[in-house]
Scaffold this motif. Structure first.
Motif, mmCIF file in Angstrom:
data_model
loop_
_atom_site.group_PDB
_atom_site.id
_atom_site.type_symbol
_atom_site.label_atom_id
_atom_site.label_comp_id
_atom_site.label_asym_id
_atom_site.label_seq_id
_atom_site.Cartn_x
_atom_site.Cartn_y
_atom_site.Cartn_z
ATOM 1 N N GLY A 2 -10.985 -1.660 -0.184
ATOM 2 C CA GLY A 2 -10.446 -2.451 -1.154
ATOM 3 C C GLY A 2 -9.121 -3.185 -0.903
ATOM 4 O O GLY A 2 -8.628 -3.009 0.176
ATOM 5 N N LEU A 3 -8.468 -3.910 -1.838
ATOM 6 C CA LEU A 3 -7.169 -4.393 -1.583
ATOM 7 C C LEU A 3 -5.939 -3.499 -0.969
ATOM 8 O O LEU A 3 -5.039 -3.930 -0.383
ATOM 9 C CB LEU A 3 -6.964 -5.314 -2.552
ATOM 10 C CG LEU A 3 -7.669 -6.569 -2.850
ATOM 11 C CD1 LEU A 3 -7.256 -7.287 -4.125
ATOM 12 C CD2 LEU A 3 -7.476 -7.429 -1.789
ATOM 13 N N CYS A 4 -6.165 -2.120 -1.572
ATOM 14 C CA CYS A 4 -5.122 -1.189 -1.384
ATOM 15 C C CYS A 4 -5.270 -0.613 0.040
ATOM 16 O O CYS A 4 -4.321 0.336 0.451
ATOM 17 C CB CYS A 4 -5.140 -0.261 -2.337
ATOM 18 S SG CYS A 4 -4.582 -1.100 -4.089
ATOM 19 N N ASN A 5 -6.425 -0.856 0.637
ATOM 20 C CA ASN A 5 -6.511 -0.258 1.999
ATOM 21 C C ASN A 5 -5.974 -1.440 3.235
ATOM 22 O O ASN A 5 -5.761 -2.512 2.759
ATOM 23 C CB ASN A 5 -7.778 -0.301 2.362
ATOM 24 C CG ASN A 5 -8.363 0.895 1.390
ATOM 25 O OD1 ASN A 5 -9.289 0.626 0.315
ATOM 26 N ND2 ASN A 5 -8.326 2.066 1.740
ATOM 27 N N LEU A 11 -10.469 -2.799 9.672
ATOM 28 C CA LEU A 11 -10.886 -2.248 8.399
ATOM 29 C C LEU A 11 -10.669 -0.688 8.224
ATOM 30 O O LEU A 11 -10.943 -0.166 9.209
ATOM 31 C CB LEU A 11 -12.533 -2.398 8.022
ATOM 32 C CG LEU A 11 -13.052 -3.859 8.116
ATOM 33 C CD1 LEU A 11 -14.667 -3.777 8.275
ATOM 34 C CD2 LEU A 11 -12.576 -4.548 6.803
ATOM 35 N N THR A 12 -9.897 -0.260 7.208
ATOM 36 C CA THR A 12 -9.565 0.973 6.982
ATOM 37 C C THR A 12 -10.468 1.472 5.652
ATOM 38 O O THR A 12 -10.678 0.434 4.855
ATOM 39 C CB THR A 12 -8.205 1.311 6.752
ATOM 40 O OG1 THR A 12 -7.534 0.693 5.734
ATOM 41 C CG2 THR A 12 -7.479 0.945 8.099
ATOM 42 N N GLY A 13 -10.687 2.762 5.331
ATOM 43 C CA GLY A 13 -11.398 2.997 4.216
ATOM 44 C C GLY A 13 -11.620 4.531 4.124
ATOM 45 O O GLY A 13 -11.087 5.383 4.875
ATOM 46 N N ARG A 14 -12.081 4.994 2.931
ATOM 47 C CA ARG A 14 -12.506 6.314 2.825
ATOM 48 C C ARG A 14 -14.237 6.642 2.703
ATOM 49 O O ARG A 14 -14.695 5.698 2.439
ATOM 50 C CB ARG A 14 -11.945 6.717 1.323
ATOM 51 C CG ARG A 14 -10.426 6.615 1.149
ATOM 52 C CD ARG A 14 -9.769 7.676 1.870
ATOM 53 N NE ARG A 14 -9.568 8.878 1.265
ATOM 54 C CZ ARG A 14 -9.021 9.819 1.887
ATOM 55 N NH1 ARG A 14 -8.288 9.704 2.974
ATOM 56 N NH2 ARG A 14 -9.096 11.110 1.353
#
Length: 211
Positions: free
Chosen positions: A116-119, A104-107
């Protein structure tokens, strides 16, 4: 700008093409770029979820069991919850509960992790060995390099810190060979180039183990 719109603009990956969402549009991104541009990169298992009334269509909050953190120690050393839009049309992410481990990647916004899907989000068992090694120590070596996307020939690098990413020529955004097996790393002389090998190119790095 809401955190969700910011996520769409700031981070992107091929996950959209695998998961599908009619109104969610993302640009393809090499996993190294996704790693370097993320506040948080972790391996985790989803153990619960709930829908709350936040945003236009609600927000899904996943409870996770964090297995390992690869990036984000200073931002949030331990992640227990991740937030995403409930609607896939707004790039909301659907994850299986008590079934798979995920990368999982994210901000981070206001002390919360959003994704979200763009991560870059992928089941852990679908990552290649090279991608796992990249997460563990290779990708961060190339965060000062630039991966330049090539959609149409001819394509050229224009500076010594660029690596030419050509997966889209044959797969158009679906993860191709460079995505699965290579990292763009700065070499001697200050030039960045694609690297694939069983040991780190910088011999000062020791005790680098598989994730």
């Amino acid at each position: 700008m809401s955190p969700w719109l910011g996520l769409v603009v700031l981070l992107s990956s091929w996950s959209l093409r695998e998961l599908g969402a009619d109104a969610c549009t993302c640009s393809p991104s090499h996993p190294q770029d996704a790693f370097c541009n993320s506040d948080i990169v972790i391996r985790a298992k989803v153990v619960g979820k709930k829908l709350v009334k936040e945003g236009p269509f609600g927000t899904l909050i996943y409870t996770i069991k964090q297995m390992k953190m690869y990036r984000g120690f200073s931002k949030m050393p331990h992640v227990q919850y991740i937030h995403t839009e409930a609607s896939e049309s707004l790039c909301g992410l659907k994850l299986e509960v008590n079934k798979y481990q995920y990368l999982l990647t994210g901000r981070v916004y206001d002390g919360k992790m959003y994704t979200g899907l763009c991560n870059f989000v992928e089941r852990w068992d679908r990552l290649t060995l090279s991608q796992r090694k990249g997460l563990n120590y290779r990708y961060h070596l190339g965060c000062n390099c630039k991966i330049k996307s090539c959609y149409y020939l001819p394509c050229f690098v224009t500076s010594k810190n660029e690596c030419l990413w050509t997966d889209m020529l044959s797969n158009f955004g679906y993860p191709g060979y460079q995505s699965k097996h290579y990292a763009c790393i700065r070499q001697k002389g200050g030039y960045c180039s694609w690297y694939r090998g069983w040991a780190p190119p910088d011999k000062t790095i020791i005790n680098a183990t598989d994730p």
